[in-house]
Write a protein that holds these residues in place. Structure first.
Motif, PDB file in Angstrom:
ATOM      1  N   ASP A 167       0.788  -1.236   0.000  1.00  0.00           N
ATOM      2  CA  ASP A 167       0.000   0.000   0.000  1.00  0.00           C
ATOM      3  C   ASP A 167       0.827   1.298   0.000  1.00  0.00           C
ATOM      4  N   TRP A 168       1.696   1.464  -0.964  1.00  0.00           N
ATOM      5  CA  TRP A 168       2.626   2.603  -0.956  1.00  0.00           C
ATOM      6  C   TRP A 168       1.894   3.931  -0.997  1.00  0.00           C
ATOM      7  N   LEU A 169       0.887   4.043  -1.841  1.00  0.00           N
ATOM      8  CA  LEU A 169       0.186   5.320  -1.967  1.00  0.00           C
ATOM      9  C   LEU A 169      -0.524   5.679  -0.670  1.00  0.00           C
ATOM     10  N   SER A 170      -1.219   4.750  -0.102  1.00  0.00           N
ATOM     11  CA  SER A 170      -1.949   4.997   1.137  1.00  0.00           C
ATOM     12  C   SER A 170      -0.999   5.328   2.286  1.00  0.00           C
ATOM     13  N   LYS A 171       0.091   4.598   2.390  1.00  0.00           N
ATOM     14  CA  LYS A 171       1.070   4.859   3.444  1.00  0.00           C
ATOM     15  C   LYS A 171       1.755   6.211   3.240  1.00  0.00           C
ATOM     16  N   THR A 172       2.055   6.539   1.990  1.00  0.00           N
ATOM     17  CA  THR A 172       2.699   7.816   1.693  1.00  0.00           C
ATOM     18  C   THR A 172       1.784   8.983   2.038  1.00  0.00           C
ATOM     19  N   LEU A 173       0.520   8.883   1.661  1.00  0.00           N
ATOM     20  CA  LEU A 173      -0.427   9.954   1.981  1.00  0.00           C
ATOM     21  C   LEU A 173      -0.640  10.083   3.488  1.00  0.00           C
ATOM     22  N   ALA A 174      -0.689   8.966   4.189  1.00  0.00           N
ATOM     23  CA  ALA A 174      -0.827   9.011   5.649  1.00  0.00           C
ATOM     24  C   ALA A 174       0.375   9.699   6.267  1.00  0.00           C
ATOM     25  N   GLY A 175       1.558   9.372   5.808  1.00  0.00           N
ATOM     26  CA  GLY A 175       2.766  10.000   6.338  1.00  0.00           C
ATOM     27  C   GLY A 175       2.844  11.471   6.007  1.00  0.00           C
ATOM     28  N   MET A 176       2.456  11.821   4.780  1.00  0.00           N
ATOM     29  CA  MET A 176       2.508  13.228   4.377  1.00  0.00           C
ATOM     30  C   MET A 176       1.494  14.061   5.149  1.00  0.00           C
ATOM     31  N   LEU A 177       0.251  13.639   5.155  1.00  0.00           N
ATOM     32  CA  LEU A 177      -0.817  14.450   5.735  1.00  0.00           C
ATOM     33  C   LEU A 177      -0.896  14.327   7.258  1.00  0.00           C
ATOM     34  N   LEU A 178      -1.042  13.112   7.738  1.00  0.00           N
ATOM     35  CA  LEU A 178      -1.170  12.928   9.180  1.00  0.00           C
ATOM     36  C   LEU A 178       0.162  13.137   9.895  1.00  0.00           C
ATOM     37  N   GLY A 179       1.255  12.782   9.235  1.00  0.00           N
ATOM     38  CA  GLY A 179       2.570  13.017   9.835  1.00  0.00           C
ATOM     39  C   GLY A 179       2.831  14.496  10.035  1.00  0.00           C
TER      40      GLY A 179
END
Length: 99
Positions: free
Chosen positions: A13-25
């Protein structure tokens, strides 16, 4: 899919993990710094605290962002980053309303 040593599968799930890290991080880094800025030593008016806070957002954010790829799924990354983010924002706004 790769498996860890315990036999549980990691999903890509690279896209989902990347978006979580970008936005929620980033949101988690901001609220962490906001709590430190307002309620840390010296309060918001401490000398040089604004500059320190500004420079600390990036390393905190990138640490969280890089750790998101260790979650087993993208859904889990969103959940386990979203809950503390919402909780910390709730605490921050609660404390600000009482001040």
């Amino acid at each position: 899919m790769e498996t860890s040593g315990q036999g549980q599968a990691f999903q890509a799930d690279w896209l989902s993990k990347t978006l979580a890290g970008m936005l929620l991080g980033l949101a988690l880094a901001y609220v962490s710094i906001a709590l430190f800025a307002w309620y840390g030593p010296g309060g918001i008016d401490a000398q040089d605290k604004v500059q320190f806070n500004m420079w600390m957002i990036t390393p905190i954010w990138f640490s969280i962002f890089s750790a998101t790829y260790l979650f087993r799924t993208g859904k889990r990354a969103w959940l386990l980053l979203g809950i503390p983010t919402l909780a910390l924002y709730g605490v921050f706004f609660l404390l600000r309303s009482m001040a």
